[in-house]
Write a protein that holds these residues in place. Structure first.
Motif, PDB file in Angstrom:
ATOM      1  N   ALA A  36       9.873 -18.838 -56.980  1.00  0.00           N
ATOM      2  CA  ALA A  36       9.184 -20.405 -56.944  1.00  0.00           C
ATOM      3  C   ALA A  36      10.499 -21.592 -57.297  1.00  0.00           C
ATOM      4  CB  ALA A  36       7.875 -20.298 -57.401  1.00  0.00           C
ATOM      5  N   GLU A  37      11.199 -21.488 -57.932  1.00  0.00           N
ATOM      6  CA  GLU A  37      11.934 -22.355 -58.786  1.00  0.00           C
ATOM      7  C   GLU A  37      12.911 -22.833 -58.179  1.00  0.00           C
ATOM      8  OE1 GLU A  37      12.236 -21.052 -62.474  1.00  0.00           O
ATOM      9  OE2 GLU A  37      14.212 -22.239 -62.451  1.00  0.00           O
ATOM     10  N   ALA A  38      13.482 -21.883 -57.913  1.00  0.00           N
ATOM     11  CA  ALA A  38      14.834 -21.726 -56.483  1.00  0.00           C
ATOM     12  C   ALA A  38      14.029 -23.323 -55.422  1.00  0.00           C
ATOM     13  CB  ALA A  38      15.033 -20.708 -56.175  1.00  0.00           C
ATOM     14  N   MET A  39      12.662 -22.405 -54.623  1.00  0.00           N
ATOM     15  CA  MET A  39      12.330 -23.592 -53.498  1.00  0.00           C
ATOM     16  C   MET A  39      12.313 -24.753 -53.851  1.00  0.00           C
ATOM     17  SD  MET A  39      10.097 -20.487 -51.965  1.00  0.00           S
ATOM     18  CE  MET A  39       9.144 -21.616 -50.792  1.00  0.00           C
ATOM     19  N   ILE A  40      11.356 -25.080 -55.055  1.00  0.00           N
ATOM     20  CA  ILE A  40      11.388 -26.431 -55.308  1.00  0.00           C
ATOM     21  C   ILE A  40      12.326 -26.849 -55.495  1.00  0.00           C
ATOM     22  CG2 ILE A  40      10.908 -26.432 -57.926  1.00  0.00           C
ATOM     23  CD1 ILE A  40       8.070 -27.753 -55.668  1.00  0.00           C
ATOM     24  N   LEU A  41      13.872 -26.409 -56.943  1.00  0.00           N
ATOM     25  CA  LEU A  41      14.398 -27.244 -56.381  1.00  0.00           C
ATOM     26  C   LEU A  41      15.522 -27.220 -55.423  1.00  0.00           C
ATOM     27  CD1 LEU A  41      16.390 -25.121 -59.729  1.00  0.00           C
ATOM     28  CD2 LEU A  41      15.577 -27.446 -59.600  1.00  0.00           C
ATOM     29  N   ARG A  42      15.147 -26.809 -54.120  1.00  0.00           N
ATOM     30  CA  ARG A  42      16.045 -26.720 -53.350  1.00  0.00           C
ATOM     31  C   ARG A  42      15.247 -28.086 -52.405  1.00  0.00           C
ATOM     32  NH1 ARG A  42      19.308 -26.738 -50.480  1.00  0.00           N
ATOM     33  NH2 ARG A  42      20.286 -26.017 -48.766  1.00  0.00           N
ATOM     34  N   ALA A  43      13.977 -27.728 -52.834  1.00  0.00           N
ATOM     35  CA  ALA A  43      13.232 -29.202 -51.843  1.00  0.00           C
ATOM     36  C   ALA A  43      14.023 -30.115 -52.418  1.00  0.00           C
ATOM     37  CB  ALA A  43      11.739 -28.694 -52.176  1.00  0.00           C
ATOM     38  N   GLY A  44      14.122 -30.091 -53.819  1.00  0.00           N
ATOM     39  CA  GLY A  44      14.915 -31.441 -54.582  1.00  0.00           C
ATOM     40  C   GLY A  44      16.018 -31.962 -53.698  1.00  0.00           C
ATOM     41  N   ASP A  45      16.926 -31.345 -53.512  1.00  0.00           N
ATOM     42  CA  ASP A  45      18.221 -31.199 -52.090  1.00  0.00           C
ATOM     43  C   ASP A  45      17.895 -31.510 -51.095  1.00  0.00           C
ATOM     44  OD1 ASP A  45      19.267 -30.051 -55.135  1.00  0.00           O
ATOM     45  OD2 ASP A  45      19.769 -27.769 -54.217  1.00  0.00           O
ATOM     46  N   ILE A  46      17.354 -31.269 -50.319  1.00  0.00           N
ATOM     47  CA  ILE A  46      16.730 -31.625 -49.606  1.00  0.00           C
ATOM     48  C   ILE A  46      16.313 -33.449 -49.587  1.00  0.00           C
ATOM     49  CG2 ILE A  46      15.540 -31.366 -47.438  1.00  0.00           C
ATOM     50  CD1 ILE A  46      15.025 -28.611 -48.052  1.00  0.00           C
ATOM     51  N   ILE A  47      15.425 -33.243 -50.327  1.00  0.00           N
ATOM     52  CA  ILE A  47      14.936 -34.736 -50.382  1.00  0.00           C
ATOM     53  C   ILE A  47      16.482 -35.823 -50.373  1.00  0.00           C
ATOM     54  CG2 ILE A  47      14.359 -36.205 -52.095  1.00  0.00           C
ATOM     55  CD1 ILE A  47      12.304 -34.435 -53.051  1.00  0.00           C
ATOM     56  N   ARG A  77       2.960 -38.829 -49.845  1.00  0.00           N
ATOM     57  CA  ARG A  77       3.158 -37.568 -49.911  1.00  0.00           C
ATOM     58  C   ARG A  77       4.440 -36.744 -50.444  1.00  0.00           C
ATOM     59  NH1 ARG A  77       0.275 -38.461 -44.942  1.00  0.00           N
ATOM     60  NH2 ARG A  77      -1.943 -38.718 -45.594  1.00  0.00           N
ATOM     61  N   MET A  78       5.106 -36.792 -50.642  1.00  0.00           N
ATOM     62  CA  MET A  78       6.258 -35.694 -50.953  1.00  0.00           C
ATOM     63  C   MET A  78       5.561 -35.526 -53.262  1.00  0.00           C
ATOM     64  SD  MET A  78       9.693 -35.780 -49.698  1.00  0.00           S
ATOM     65  CE  MET A  78      10.319 -36.435 -48.199  1.00  0.00           C
ATOM     66  N   SER A  79       5.414 -36.657 -53.381  1.00  0.00           N
ATOM     67  CA  SER A  79       5.200 -37.195 -54.554  1.00  0.00           C
ATOM     68  C   SER A  79       3.922 -36.498 -55.333  1.00  0.00           C
ATOM     69  CB  SER A  79       5.148 -38.722 -55.594  1.00  0.00           C
ATOM     70  OG  SER A  79       4.160 -39.461 -54.805  1.00  0.00           O
ATOM     71  N   LEU A 127      12.251 -38.780 -56.794  1.00  0.00           N
ATOM     72  CA  LEU A 127      11.476 -37.261 -56.616  1.00  0.00           C
ATOM     73  C   LEU A 127      12.022 -36.171 -56.857  1.00  0.00           C
ATOM     74  CD1 LEU A 127      10.632 -38.556 -52.732  1.00  0.00           C
ATOM     75  CD2 LEU A 127       8.768 -37.530 -54.483  1.00  0.00           C
ATOM     76  N   VAL A 128      13.325 -36.402 -56.664  1.00  0.00           N
ATOM     77  CA  VAL A 128      14.224 -34.983 -57.186  1.00  0.00           C
ATOM     78  C   VAL A 128      14.343 -35.161 -58.625  1.00  0.00           C
ATOM     79  CG1 VAL A 128      16.568 -34.663 -57.473  1.00  0.00           C
ATOM     80  CG2 VAL A 128      16.721 -35.956 -55.452  1.00  0.00           C
ATOM     81  N   GLN A 129      14.256 -36.106 -59.382  1.00  0.00           N
ATOM     82  CA  GLN A 129      13.442 -35.840 -60.591  1.00  0.00           C
ATOM     83  C   GLN A 129      12.739 -35.281 -61.035  1.00  0.00           C
ATOM     84  OE1 GLN A 129      13.541 -39.427 -63.236  1.00  0.00           O
ATOM     85  NE2 GLN A 129      13.558 -38.672 -64.637  1.00  0.00           N
ATOM     86  N   MET A 130      11.648 -35.406 -60.100  1.00  0.00           N
ATOM     87  CA  MET A 130       9.807 -34.774 -60.283  1.00  0.00           C
ATOM     88  C   MET A 130      10.640 -33.427 -59.853  1.00  0.00           C
ATOM     89  SD  MET A 130       7.194 -36.904 -59.400  1.00  0.00           S
ATOM     90  CE  MET A 130       6.263 -36.734 -59.284  1.00  0.00           C
ATOM     91  N   SER A 131      11.384 -33.073 -59.303  1.00  0.00           N
ATOM     92  CA  SER A 131      11.669 -31.372 -58.768  1.00  0.00           C
ATOM     93  C   SER A 131      11.850 -30.891 -59.717  1.00  0.00           C
ATOM     94  CB  SER A 131      12.449 -31.435 -57.366  1.00  0.00           C
ATOM     95  OG  SER A 131      13.702 -31.677 -57.700  1.00  0.00           O
ATOM     96  N   ARG A 132      13.096 -31.555 -60.347  1.00  0.00           N
ATOM     97  CA  ARG A 132      13.668 -30.192 -61.939  1.00  0.00           C
ATOM     98  C   ARG A 132      12.280 -30.913 -62.909  1.00  0.00           C
ATOM     99  NH1 ARG A 132      19.048 -34.128 -60.582  1.00  0.00           N
ATOM    100  NH2 ARG A 132      20.086 -32.684 -58.677  1.00  0.00           N
ATOM    101  N   LEU A 133      11.703 -31.561 -62.799  1.00  0.00           N
ATOM    102  CA  LEU A 133      11.122 -31.607 -64.522  1.00  0.00           C
ATOM    103  C   LEU A 133       9.438 -30.160 -63.852  1.00  0.00           C
ATOM    104  CD1 LEU A 133       9.769 -34.932 -65.345  1.00  0.00           C
ATOM    105  CD2 LEU A 133      11.059 -32.828 -66.521  1.00  0.00           C
ATOM    106  N   SER A 134       9.325 -30.061 -62.329  1.00  0.00           N
ATOM    107  CA  SER A 134       8.428 -28.873 -62.156  1.00  0.00           C
ATOM    108  C   SER A 134       9.126 -27.647 -62.242  1.00  0.00           C
ATOM    109  CB  SER A 134       8.162 -29.441 -60.740  1.00  0.00           C
ATOM    110  OG  SER A 134       7.332 -28.311 -60.233  1.00  0.00           O
TER     111      SER A 134
END
Lengths: 232, 232
Positions: free
Chosen positions: A128-139, A85-87, A16-23
């Motif tokens: 937006a980019e920082a938000m998705i990376l932050r979401a990855g960190d939270i996961i 759901r996260m994926s 999931l973290v990897q997906m957030s980085r790719l996104s």
């Protein structure tokens, strides 16, 4: 048994973290293609979206495989369902980055975004980019405190989204209808992208605290338009 | 054991069908509030969306409970995970109906939609509503053949979405920027609503045939804009 399940869950978290980085990378590149009217880069973003989709499929299959092999208890199941759901959220965020690239390609060699809106959209993209990376960190960290910070970033996003509408509705706006339509859609794409980051964070909060904030779930861009005075 | 699981799965299917009906009703009423500038009706649609959300939560909890009690095999798990994805699609379609109602409320006592676009949007609404009901039928009957028909309806939806953009970009278009922005967002809402119906149908096809058509998954409204000649 429990421990093997937790190991599998960790692996899924990593994916999931990897997906957030790719996104995040997809959005960054899509934005660059938009700003610099770079057709080649736009094409790459569009075709690379397959990688995120493939990762989601792999994650789904693994999750189902784990569920079948490990016979997990209810708490574990909830974690696995939340991971699925996260994926979906992350895959969809990747789709939205692709939408930005597609609009860039569609208007090429013209510019999809007029000069006067570039500063706002650059800030939207960074946020937006920082938000998705932050979401990855939270996961990765399972730290629900990070979610509060992310919600604050979402307020910034809301303000920017509102600013786009304000620009479009300003009497000085003299662009074509095509530009107005494109800017409306682009703003919606970035805002929805941020929504998916918030959604991921709220799912982690839910897993950790057991509390689900339905009312916090975003997706209503009308609320921003409401702060913009009616025109004409 | 298998049979108990199948009974639970039937119950979940029934709930999904119920969600599709609630969503169709929500869209029908939201569209009526939009066309007739009916504030009370718009409010009702907005508050009734909670029912669909509650149904999804109930369905999720039941699915997780079933998975924990029945220890299903991989095929069953795939069905359950797919059911959870469908409930997300249907909940999201309800959200989009709510968006239409919210835009109606926001512009009240003004009209969110100008006279000249009402016929197209009426057709979009009828098509989208029929599509989500058809998706519900497909869930109930597990008949993947119904999906082909639904994809055809989605072509109609695409054409209508294109027609909205054509109207906005026509030299005769003389509405305010606010109206252009609102119409762009509304068109996107109906189109995304239809996408979720298609998504539900494709998930049933996947369950029955095992074949997943990634490329068929919708969500790119730029492809329609592409058929509209560039303006200015």
């Amino acid at each position: 048994m429990r421990s093997a399940f937790n190991e599998e869950l960790d692996l899924i978290s990593e994916q999931l973290v990897q997906m957030s980085r790719l996104s995040a990378t997809a959005l960054q590149r899509a934005t660059r293609s938009l700003m610099e009217t770079d057709l080649g880069l736009a094409q790459e973003v569009i075709s690379d979206d397959q990688l995120i989709d493939a990762l989601r499929r792999e994650l789904d299959n693994r999750a189902i495989d784990v569920l079948a092999r490990q016979q997990p208890v209810a708490t574990d199941l909830r974690q696995m369902v939340t991971a699925l759901r996260m994926s979906s959220d992350l895959e969809r965020s990747g789709d939205l980055a692709r939408h930005v690239a597609k609009l860039t390609r569609l208007r090429y060699p013209g510019h999809a975004l007029p000069e006067q809106l570039r500063a706002i959209f650059a800030e939207m993209a960074t946020t937006a980019e920082a938000m998705i990376l932050r979401a990855g960190d939270i996961i990765g960290s399972k730290d629900p405190d990070g979610a509060a910070e992310l919600m604050k970033a979402d307020d910034t996003m809301d303000r920017l989204h509102r600013e786009v509408f304000q620009s479009l509705l300003d009497p000085s706006w003299s662009q074509s209808t095509q530009v107005t339509v494109d800017a409306t859609l682009l703003s919606r794409y970035y805002e929805r992208y941020a929504d998916h980051a918030v959604s991921v964070a709220l799912r982690v909060v839910y897993l950790v605290t057991g509390v689900w904030h339905d009312e916090q779930l975003p997706g209503d861009d009308e609320r921003f338009a409401s702060r913009v005075p009616r025109e004409g």
